[in-house]
Scaffold this motif. Structure first.
Motif, PDB file in Angstrom:
ATOM      1  N   ILE A   1       0.885  -1.162   0.000  1.00 15.36           N
ATOM      2  CA  ILE A   1       0.000   0.000   0.000  1.00 15.36           C
ATOM      3  C   ILE A   1       0.920   1.208   0.000  1.00 15.36           C
ATOM      4  CG2 ILE A   1      -1.884   1.256   1.103  1.00 15.36           C
ATOM      5  CD1 ILE A   1      -2.761  -1.350   2.410  1.00 15.36           C
ATOM      6  N   ASP A   2       0.961   1.868  -1.138  1.00 16.23           N
ATOM      7  CA  ASP A   2       1.884   2.973  -1.373  1.00 16.23           C
ATOM      8  C   ASP A   2       1.196   4.304  -1.090  1.00 16.23           C
ATOM      9  OD1 ASP A   2       4.273   4.123  -2.151  1.00 16.23           O
ATOM     10  OD2 ASP A   2       3.924   3.860  -4.297  1.00 16.23           O
ATOM     11  N   GLU A   3       1.955   5.255  -0.581  1.00 16.70           N
ATOM     12  CA  GLU A   3       1.467   6.605  -0.261  1.00 16.70           C
ATOM     13  C   GLU A   3       0.418   6.572   0.846  1.00 16.70           C
ATOM     14  OE1 GLU A   3       3.051   9.139  -1.369  1.00 16.70           O
ATOM     15  OE2 GLU A   3       4.116   8.267  -3.064  1.00 16.70           O
ATOM     16  N   ILE A   4       0.701   5.811   1.888  1.00 18.79           N
ATOM     17  CA  ILE A   4      -0.228   5.597   3.000  1.00 18.79           C
ATOM     18  C   ILE A   4      -0.616   6.901   3.695  1.00 18.79           C
ATOM     19  CG2 ILE A   4       1.490   5.140   4.800  1.00 18.79           C
ATOM     20  CD1 ILE A   4      -1.536   2.927   4.252  1.00 18.79           C
TER      21      ILE A   4
ATOM     22  N   LYS B   1       1.488 -10.328   4.271  1.00 21.63           N
ATOM     23  CA  LYS B   1       2.520  -9.411   4.756  1.00 21.63           C
ATOM     24  C   LYS B   1       2.277  -8.073   4.069  1.00 21.63           C
ATOM     25  CE  LYS B   1       7.497  -9.107   5.350  1.00 21.63           C
ATOM     26  NZ  LYS B   1       8.764  -9.846   5.162  1.00 21.63           N
ATOM     27  N   PHE B   2       2.079  -7.044   4.881  1.00 22.93           N
ATOM     28  CA  PHE B   2       1.834  -5.711   4.351  1.00 22.93           C
ATOM     29  C   PHE B   2       3.145  -4.944   4.243  1.00 22.93           C
ATOM     30  CE2 PHE B   2      -2.350  -6.739   5.990  1.00 22.93           C
ATOM     31  CZ  PHE B   2      -3.191  -6.197   5.035  1.00 22.93           C
ATOM     32  N   TYR B   3       3.327  -4.296   3.122  1.00 21.89           N
ATOM     33  CA  TYR B   3       4.391  -3.319   2.941  1.00 21.89           C
ATOM     34  C   TYR B   3       3.697  -1.974   2.775  1.00 21.89           C
ATOM     35  CZ  TYR B   3       7.464  -7.279   1.903  1.00 21.89           C
ATOM     36  OH  TYR B   3       8.179  -8.445   1.978  1.00 21.89           O
ATOM     37  N   LEU B   4       3.876  -1.094   3.736  1.00 19.75           N
ATOM     38  CA  LEU B   4       3.214   0.208   3.724  1.00 19.75           C
ATOM     39  C   LEU B   4       4.287   1.277   3.536  1.00 19.75           C
ATOM     40  CD1 LEU B   4       1.170  -0.546   6.941  1.00 19.75           C
ATOM     41  CD2 LEU B   4       0.362  -0.822   4.593  1.00 19.75           C
ATOM     42  N   THR B   5       4.116   2.139   2.554  1.00 24.50           N
ATOM     43  CA  THR B   5       5.107   3.194   2.326  1.00 24.50           C
ATOM     44  C   THR B   5       4.435   4.551   2.407  1.00 24.50           C
ATOM     45  OG1 THR B   5       4.831   3.268  -0.080  1.00 24.50           O
ATOM     46  CG2 THR B   5       6.434   1.704   0.784  1.00 24.50           C
ATOM     47  N   GLY B   6       5.212   5.520   2.859  1.00 24.34           N
ATOM     48  CA  GLY B   6       4.658   6.868   2.946  1.00 24.34           C
ATOM     49  C   GLY B   6       5.693   7.866   3.404  1.00 24.34           C
ATOM     50  N   SER B   7       5.226   9.091   3.527  1.00 22.51           N
ATOM     51  CA  SER B   7       6.120  10.169   3.935  1.00 22.51           C
ATOM     52  C   SER B   7       6.327  10.130   5.442  1.00 22.51           C
ATOM     53  CB  SER B   7       5.564  11.515   3.488  1.00 22.51           C
ATOM     54  OG  SER B   7       4.314  11.737   4.088  1.00 22.51           O
ATOM     55  N   SER B   8       6.944  11.115   5.968  1.00 18.95           N
ATOM     56  CA  SER B   8       7.479  11.111   7.334  1.00 18.95           C
ATOM     57  C   SER B   8       6.473  10.743   8.412  1.00 18.95           C
ATOM     58  CB  SER B   8       8.089  12.470   7.650  1.00 18.95           C
ATOM     59  OG  SER B   8       7.139  13.330   8.207  1.00 18.95           O
ATOM     60  N   ALA B   9       7.010  10.133   9.467  1.00 18.15           N
ATOM     61  CA  ALA B   9       6.191   9.727  10.610  1.00 18.15           C
ATOM     62  C   ALA B   9       5.602  10.942  11.328  1.00 18.15           C
ATOM     63  CB  ALA B   9       7.025   8.899  11.583  1.00 18.15           C
ATOM     64  N   ARG B  10       6.263  12.095  11.235  1.00 16.54           N
ATOM     65  CA  ARG B  10       5.731  13.293  11.900  1.00 16.54           C
ATOM     66  C   ARG B  10       4.339  13.621  11.395  1.00 16.54           C
ATOM     67  NH1 ARG B  10      10.874  15.322  10.811  1.00 16.54           N
ATOM     68  NH2 ARG B  10       9.996  16.623   9.190  1.00 16.54           N
TER      69      ARG B  10
END
Length: 175
Positions: free
Chosen positions: A73-76, A99-108
């Protein structure tokens, strides 16, 4: 593609993975190279609208594709509430969770929005720009200081043998 130091840890992770970092550092590319069975890109407007208008969209897509072992799941960060659905799928003990691969911008951004970062359920990693070790220590420090170390810029320089400003060839073997 330049091998990233974090690739092995992500590949061998026994849990699902949350991979965060700035734009254009190669998060999606890294995960796509692992060959997930299903890819959901929330940057695509139609996909984003499907998920925001239907809270069951993820479950329905998983049900429509039986035997999924892994899902990207890209751009979470575009739809952080989907993390709650991911949590319920991971926690559901009567079925084998993909198995989920989640990508996104900063944790902040996620923390500011009080997103569920799935503590204890996934491994979280940060991916930054390329480092000297990933470039076999052949990094031209002056160029890196001038243009940064985002993968696309450096790869373009490597293949064109010039710096991003378009000036003449660099010393061979250096990027």
């Amino acid at each position: 593609m330049i091998a990233r130091l974090i690739s092995s840890a992500v590949l061998k992770s026994p849990k699902s993975v949350l991979l965060l970092g700035p734009r254009q550092v190669g998060k999606s590319t890294l995960i796509l190279d692992l060959g997930p069975d299903l890819t959901i890109n929330l940057n695509d407007d139609k996909t984003y609208l499907d998920f925001t208008s239907n809270p069951n969209e993820l479950r329905e897509r998983l049900a429509a594709h039986s035997g999924i072992g892994s899902i990207l799941i890209d751009e979470i960060q575009r739809h952080p509430t989907i993390l709650n659905t991911v949590q319920t799928i991971i926690d559901h003990k009567t079925i084998k969770s993909p198995k989920f691969y989640l990508t996104g911008s900063s944790a902040r951004k996620h923390k500011r929005g009080q997103a569920n970062l799935l503590p204890g359920r996934i491994f979280s990693y940060e991916l930054g720009p390329l480092c000297a070790a990933e470039l076999d220590y052949k990094l031209d420090v002056n160029m890196a200081m001038s243009y940064g170390t985002l993968p696309d810029d450096l790869l373009r320089c490597l293949f064109e043998r010039r710096d991003p400003s378009g000036s003449a060839d660099q010393e061979p073997g250096r990027i």
